[in-house]
Design a protein around this motif. Structure first.
Motif, short mmCIF file in Angstrom:
data_model
loop_
_atom_site.label_atom_id
_atom_site.label_comp_id
_atom_site.label_asym_id
_atom_site.label_seq_id
_atom_site.Cartn_x
_atom_site.Cartn_y
_atom_site.Cartn_z
N SER A 163 34.39 66.20 1.37
CA SER A 163 34.62 65.09 0.45
C SER A 163 34.33 65.44 -1.00
O SER A 163 34.58 64.63 -1.89
N ILE A 164 33.80 66.64 -1.28
CA ILE A 164 33.56 67.02 -2.67
C ILE A 164 34.46 68.19 -3.12
O ILE A 164 34.47 68.53 -4.29
N GLN A 165 35.21 68.79 -2.18
CA GLN A 165 36.12 69.87 -2.54
C GLN A 165 37.53 69.33 -2.77
O GLN A 165 37.86 68.20 -2.38
N ASP A 166 38.39 70.15 -3.37
CA ASP A 166 39.78 69.79 -3.58
C ASP A 166 40.48 69.62 -2.22
O ASP A 166 40.36 70.49 -1.36
N PRO A 167 41.21 68.54 -2.00
CA PRO A 167 41.87 68.31 -0.70
C PRO A 167 42.84 69.41 -0.29
O PRO A 167 43.07 69.62 0.91
N LYS A 168 43.43 70.13 -1.27
CA LYS A 168 44.37 71.20 -0.91
C LYS A 168 43.70 72.36 -0.18
O LYS A 168 44.37 73.17 0.46
N ASN A 169 42.37 72.44 -0.29
CA ASN A 169 41.66 73.49 0.42
C ASN A 169 41.90 73.42 1.93
O ASN A 169 41.92 74.45 2.62
N GLU A 170 42.05 72.20 2.45
CA GLU A 170 42.27 72.03 3.89
C GLU A 170 43.52 72.77 4.34
O GLU A 170 43.52 73.47 5.36
N GLN A 171 44.61 72.63 3.58
CA GLN A 171 45.86 73.29 3.91
C GLN A 171 45.72 74.80 3.83
O GLN A 171 46.21 75.53 4.72
N ILE A 172 45.03 75.28 2.80
CA ILE A 172 44.83 76.73 2.63
C ILE A 172 43.98 77.30 3.76
O ILE A 172 44.29 78.37 4.31
N MET A 173 42.91 76.60 4.12
CA MET A 173 42.05 77.05 5.22
C MET A 173 42.83 77.18 6.52
O MET A 173 42.66 78.14 7.28
#
Length: 455
Positions: A163-173
């Motif tokens: 909840s504190i990171q950029d949401p696009k990180n989920e896709q990259i991970m």
């Protein structure tokens, strides 16, 4: 006869205060109990997990009566992950806690009374603010795990949502995880120092939408890297894909060598009207919105008219220096890390600022040398030291040079209080005001900006 306080026994406790790390504080008679994840106003059942002579630590078994200051954590793994310690507090309560933490440190550690500490400046939306994430990657049985470490451990709490990171990180991970699985890429083992992939680092330009993806490996090459690049390029904003080579058996995440796989070796982001190049190894504040709030406060406290000579000690990649250079006659920055100084010079050029000059070395050596040899005397000195605070030799330099104004930017209230005590009691300065800024919502960390003037 008073009953002994016993380890592993359960007790019902009312939480009456908060400790310095955001943990709840309660009493069993005169015995103090520190309870992580509990907050003022909670009535909780705890199991004592550590017992000392006059205090102990408890684990919440159940919340009997919740505090009115409590909120549901937005993140499903907030209690397990080491990233957010106080996400269960309502945001205004977090801000009040940080203000009190700064006040307490200044009074208790610094021995300074009646100092004006203003209310902590918070965010309008205190979520998804971080522009940098470093995810450890491990293999448990046949499963690749990526997430963050649990508190005080190297055990990964797997999660692709934060909840504190950029949401696009989920896709990259997910793209990286699928690539590692499908191509049978080996995963690094800390104990044996075998395996290839160690960490995934993502940096995001908050204002520019540029994204850097950097895979940290225990080797020189990544097989089928072209397949990974092809998938990552589908993510909107990805403009830099790199390999960082960390071959040492160490907890240090990044090695000194980086290979470019796609795009540029850096991304650009902005603080206010200024642009900055961000490389894999360069330090850049992780919350650009609040960084602008903090730096504007530093600029306000410097009270520049355009005629001043300013020193920026611990200048890093020149972020504060360039802010000051917009209003000062001349700014000199000093930093011990050579790469940071190279970045600072590039950033000055990028922004067309010619009234700033940078030096590599220790501030406590460079500043007095140039004062004695070239007569460079500062009207104002800005210090933004690491968590350990200012080196004593730099404090002595400030005392000897006696600039009219000092602006102290701090990331640790305890070392700030120690250094303020020296500047007030030994160097003859008066504190104007202390402004805490919430750079890291949902954590116990707080930054401060302090104005000081020579008596």
């Amino acid at each position: 006869m008073e009953q002994p306080i016993l380890k592993n026994k359960h007790y019902e406790i009312e939480i009456i205060d908060l400790g310095a790390q955001g943990e709840g504080v309660g009493k069993i008679g005169e015995f103090t109990v520190f309870v992580p994840e509990a907050i003022t106003g909670d009535v909780v059942e705890v199991r004592l997990i550590k017992v000392k002579k006059s205090y102990g630590y408890g684990k919440v078994m159940q919340i009997i009566s919740p505090s009115p200051f409590r909120q549901d954590s937005k993140c499903a793994v907030a209690a397990k992950c080491g990233g957010c310690q106080i996400q269960h507090m309502k945001y205004q309560v977090q801000l009040d806690f940080k203000t009190k933490k700064v006040k307490d440190c200044i009074e208790r550690i610094g021995g300074l009374k009646d100092i004006k500490v203003k209310d902590t400046l918070g965010m309008e939306v205190p979520y998804h603010y971080r522009n940098k994430a470093q995810y450890p990657i491990r293999k448990e049985e046949d499963s690749i795990q990526m997430g963050f470490f649990a508190q005080k451990s190297h055990r990964i709490v797997p999660s692709n949502k934060c909840s504190i990171q950029d949401p696009k990180n989920e896709q990259i991970m997910q793209i990286v995880t699928d690539f590692l699985n499908e191509n049978h890429i080996t995963i690094y083992n800390e104990e044996t120092h075998k395996g290839l992939v160690r960490h995934l680092m993502i940096k995001t330009g908050y204002h520019t939408n540029e994204i850097m993806v950097c895979l940290v490996i225990n080797g020189h090459k990544l097989s089928k890297a072209d397949l990974l690049v092809a998938e990552l390029r589908k993510v909107d904003g990805v403009s830099s894909i790199l390999l960082n080579h960390q071959l040492a058996k160490t907890n240090v995440i990044l090695g000194g060598e980086t290979t470019l796989l796609y795009g540029k070796e850096y991304i650009i982001d902005k603080i206010g009207d200024l642009s900055f190049k961000i490389s894999p190894l360069s330090f850049f504040q992780v919350n650009p919105l609040q960084t602008e709030v903090l730096y504007k406060k530093a600029l306000e406290y410097a009270e520049l008219t355009g005629e001043e000579i300013v020193w920026d000690a611990y200048c890093g990649i020149g972020t504060i220096s360039l802010f000051l250079a917009q209003k000062a006659k001349k700014v000199y920055g000093v930093e011990i890390v050579p790469q940071a100084i190279e970045n600072a010079k590039e950033n000055a050029k990028l922004n067309g600022l010619t009234n700033v000059e940078f030096f590599t070395g220790k501030a406590e050596e460079i500043i007095p040398t140039l004062y004695k040899e070239e007569g460079i005397k500062a009207d104002t000195i800005v210090v933004d030291p690491p968590r350990k605070g200012c080196d004593i030799y730099l404090l002595e330099t400030l005392k000897d040079m006696a600039p009219q104004k000092i602006v102290y930017v701090s990331c640790d209230p305890a070392t700030l209080a120690r250094d303020l005590a020296y500047l007030v009691k030994e160097a003859g300065y008066t504190i104007g005001e202390v402004q805490p800024v919430d750079m890291f919502p949902h954590t116990t960390h707080v930054e401060c900006c302090v104005s000081l003037k020579k008596n």
